[in-house]
Design an enzyme around this catalytic site. Sequence first.
Site, mmCIF file in Angstrom:
data_model
loop_
_atom_site.group_PDB
_atom_site.id
_atom_site.type_symbol
_atom_site.label_atom_id
_atom_site.label_comp_id
_atom_site.label_asym_id
_atom_site.label_seq_id
_atom_site.Cartn_x
_atom_site.Cartn_y
_atom_site.Cartn_z
ATOM 1 N N HIS A 12 41.171 24.832 39.636
ATOM 2 C CA HIS A 12 42.480 24.713 38.685
ATOM 3 C C HIS A 12 43.819 24.252 39.546
ATOM 4 O O HIS A 12 43.886 24.342 40.676
ATOM 5 C CB HIS A 12 42.597 26.067 38.146
ATOM 6 C CG HIS A 12 43.092 27.126 39.140
ATOM 7 N ND1 HIS A 12 44.025 27.267 39.699
ATOM 8 C CD2 HIS A 12 42.055 27.943 39.687
ATOM 9 C CE1 HIS A 12 44.093 28.323 40.588
ATOM 10 N NE2 HIS A 12 42.906 28.703 40.426
ATOM 11 N N GLU A 86 36.890 33.457 39.365
ATOM 12 C CA GLU A 86 37.009 33.763 40.679
ATOM 13 C C GLU A 86 36.323 35.162 41.019
ATOM 14 O O GLU A 86 36.009 36.221 40.163
ATOM 15 C CB GLU A 86 38.551 33.749 40.942
ATOM 16 C CG GLU A 86 38.961 34.103 42.357
ATOM 17 C CD GLU A 86 38.429 33.071 43.386
ATOM 18 O OE1 GLU A 86 37.201 33.096 43.915
ATOM 19 O OE2 GLU A 86 39.132 32.164 43.596
#
Length: 225
Positions: A12, A86
């Site tokens: 990202h 994550e």
Amino acid sequence: MAIITRVYLVRHGETDANRNGIIQGQLDTPLNGVGIKQASLVGEALRDVPFSMAYSSDLSRATRTAEAILAHHPTLQVHEQKELRERDMGDMQGKSAQALKGVRLVVSTDRTVESGPFFAARAVTWWNRTILQRTESLSQEDHPQHILVTSHGGFIATLVQTLIQSRKLNSAPGIVIWGCVNSSVTIIEVNEKQKGVVIQYGNTSHLEGANLDNVVEENVDETQV
């Protein structure tokens, strides 16, 4: 040996937490202005890739990056998957890495943090179920399928390193597995025997000459994995 699938793993774009050295983990932090620009630039870089499928972590910084890429692929819908998140950093999330002392020791002893082996297993299980099963079903295709995956630095690094250690992946000559910075692109080719080769890792050439603020090189979430 025929290449069946080409997987594009995109980290990202930048967030304020990245910029300020804050441990994010699974906090849902948005892209900042630089991150939005990075997402747009990686979208431009990948606009001619004939993606047939797109997956993303369900955290907004990843989905927003996926949306910027898929703006050039309007017939595709992104499939959000929690498994692509994550590492869960537990009670450390939202804290400054610089302010914490002995962060790695804290990670290894804090029971609120997702364990390293569990995180690695989560990443590999996702790979096996989502990528390899799809590759198996496409084994008779004439051309490689191109799959977009937007995720996080720690996830991408852990996935690649774990697959290499288990010999499910090799690195092409000259490829160095290093830091996975914001909006970087990693490409893995998978053949008909479900063996993969990393042909590109952490590439950010699309950011060159973009006049962005200094790119954040360190990922405090990744360094704790």
